[in-house]
Write a protein that holds these residues in place. Structure first.
Motif, PDB file in Angstrom:
ATOM      1  N   SER A   1       0.825  -1.196   0.000  1.00 67.95           N
ATOM      2  CA  SER A   1       0.000   0.000   0.000  1.00 67.95           C
ATOM      3  C   SER A   1       0.867   1.257   0.000  1.00 67.95           C
ATOM      4  O   SER A   1       0.433   2.316  -0.428  1.00 67.95           O
TER       5      SER A   1
ATOM      6  N   ASN B   1       3.377   1.697  -1.922  1.00 67.41           N
ATOM      7  CA  ASN B   1       3.556   1.995  -3.337  1.00 67.41           C
ATOM      8  C   ASN B   1       2.327   2.650  -3.944  1.00 67.41           C
ATOM      9  O   ASN B   1       2.444   3.556  -4.765  1.00 67.41           O
ATOM     10  N   TYR B   2       1.135   2.161  -3.539  1.00 65.06           N
ATOM     11  CA  TYR B   2      -0.093   2.765  -4.047  1.00 65.06           C
ATOM     12  C   TYR B   2      -0.177   4.225  -3.630  1.00 65.06           C
ATOM     13  O   TYR B   2      -0.572   5.078  -4.410  1.00 65.06           O
ATOM     14  N   LEU B   3       0.225   4.474  -2.383  1.00 69.40           N
ATOM     15  CA  LEU B   3       0.176   5.840  -1.879  1.00 69.40           C
ATOM     16  C   LEU B   3       1.114   6.722  -2.685  1.00 69.40           C
ATOM     17  O   LEU B   3       0.776   7.847  -3.052  1.00 69.40           O
ATOM     18  N   LYS B   4       2.281   6.187  -2.995  1.00 69.73           N
ATOM     19  CA  LYS B   4       3.253   6.927  -3.808  1.00 69.73           C
ATOM     20  C   LYS B   4       2.655   7.250  -5.171  1.00 69.73           C
ATOM     21  O   LYS B   4       2.809   8.352  -5.689  1.00 69.73           O
ATOM     22  N   ASP B   5       1.978   6.247  -5.766  1.00 66.48           N
ATOM     23  CA  ASP B   5       1.334   6.453  -7.062  1.00 66.48           C
ATOM     24  C   ASP B   5       0.355   7.619  -7.006  1.00 66.48           C
ATOM     25  O   ASP B   5       0.380   8.505  -7.845  1.00 66.48           O
TER      26      ASP B   5
END
Lengths: 202, 97
Positions: free
Chosen positions: A3, A5-9
Motif C-alpha cells: 500500500s 507503493n499505491y500511496l506513492k502512485d
C-alpha cells in the motif's frame, strides 16, 4: 505491490496533475508590495486633491494629470514587482516562467481585464465618470476568478472579494476612492500576507 | 478484494504510464517535449511508454509540423480517461482497506 507503493502512485498523480496544469510560483510578497504601492499612491492623490485650491478633483488641469501619472506609476511598479518576484520564485521552484500554464493563466486573467479596461475608457470618453472605481474593481475581480483555475486556487477568494467591493462601490459612488483603497491596497496586503505565510515561508 | 483488483489496470502498471495519463486527463493535450520535461525521462523511454498506451487506445497521437519542426501532440481518449478514473478509484479503495 504494497500500500506504500499505491500511496506513492496517488501522490505522484496529484503532483503531475497540478504541475502540468497550474502555475504555482505566484509570489505572496508581490501582493503585499502591490497593496503598499496602491496605498501610498492613493495617499499621495488624496493629499494632492485636498491641498488644491478647489479641494475636489476636476478633469482638466494639472492636478488631474498628476493623479493620472500617480496611478500609472502604481500600476507599472506593481506589475514590475510581480514579474520580478514571480520569476525569481519560479527559478527557485525549478518551474518555467513562460510555458503553457503561464500563457493560459495570462490569457484567462487578461480577457476580462482588457475588455473592462476598454469599456472604462469608452464611458470616460462619454463623460460618465461616476462608476470608474466600481468597474475597475469588478473587472479585476472577474479576471482573478477566471485565472484561479490555472494557478493557486486561493486567488479565487480575492477575486470574489473584489467583485463584492466593486458592486458595493457601484451603490455608493461617492465613496469610490475608499473602496478603491480597500480593494487594491488593503486587500492585496492582507491576501499577500496570507499567501506568503501559506506558501513562501517554507 | 477480487473486484477491486479487477479495476487495477495492467496498462497503468508502470509509474511513467500513470504519469503520462495524469498529465493528459487534466490538459487538453501535451506535446512530446512538455511530457518529457514534466516526467523527467528520456526520449526513448517516453516513446516506448506512449506507444504502449496508444496500442490500447488510451491515448491518441497527432503528428504535425509547426513551421518546419515536427511536433507530436498527445491526447487522452474517452476510453483512456474512463479507465484511468477507475484505476485511481481502485487505488484509493485499496488504500482505505
Amino acid at each position: 505491490m504494497s500500500s506504500e507503493n499505491y500511496l506513492k502512485d496517488i501522490t505522484e498523480i496529484k503532483n503531475l496533475m497540478n504541475r502540468s496544469s497550474r502555475f504555482i510560483s505566484l509570489s505572496g510578497l508581490s501582493g503585499i508590495l502591490a497593496g503598499t504601492y496602491a496605498i501610498i499612491g492613493a495617499a499621495y492623490a488624496y493629499w494632492l486633491v485636498s491641498n488644491s485650491k478647489r479641494g475636489y478633483l476636476i478633469l482638466d488641469g494639472e492636478i488631474f494629470q498628476l493623479v493620472l501619472l500617480d496611478l500609472l506609476l502604481v500600476s507599472v511598479a506593481s506589475i514590475g514587482t510581480a514579474i520580478f518576484l514571480t520569476t525569481r520564485k519560479a527559478k527557485r521552484n525549478n518551474e518555467k516562467v513562460w510555458d503553457a500554464t503561464t500563457k493560459r493563466l495570462l490569457v484567462n486573467f487578461l480577457t476580462p481585464i482588457i475588455a473592462g479596461g476598454i469599456y472604462i475608457l469608452i464611458i470616460l470618453n462619454q463623460q460618465r465618470y461616476g462608476q470608474t472605481g466600481a468597474l475597475m474593481l469588478l473587472f479585476y475581480g472577474l479576471g482573478l476568478v477566471n485565472a484561479s483555475k490555472f494557478t493557486l486556487g486561493d486567488i479565487k477568494y480575492l477575486g470574489y472579494t473584489e467583485i463584492l467591493l466593486g458592486l458595493s462601490c457601484a451603490i455608493f459612488p461617492g465613496l469610490g476612492f475608499w473602496f478603491w483603497v480597500l480593494g487594491f491596497g488593503v486587500m492585496h496586503v492582507i491576501y499577500g500576507v496570507v499567501m506568503y505565510v501559506k506558501y513562501d515561508r517554507k | 478484494m477480487k473486484n477491486i483488483l479487477n479495476n487495477i489496470n495492467k496498462a497503468f502498471d508502470h509509474r511513467i504510464r500513470l504519469g503520462i495519463m495524469s498529465i493528459l486527463v487534466v490538459n487538453e493535450y501535451a506535446d512530446f517535449k512538455t511530457l518529457k520535461e514534466l516526467l523527467g525521462i528520456t526520449d526513448g523511454n517516453l516513446a516506448s511508454h506512449s506507444k504502449a498506451l496508444e496500442k490500447v487506445a488510451f491515448i491518441r497521437v497527432e503528428k504535425q509540423f509547426i513551421g518546419r519542426k515536427p511536433n507530436t501532440r498527445y491526447y487522452a481518449t474517452k476510453l483512456g480517461k474512463d479507465e484511468f478514473k477507475k484505476h485511481v478509484e481502485a487505488l484509493e479503495k485499496l488504500l482505505k482497506q
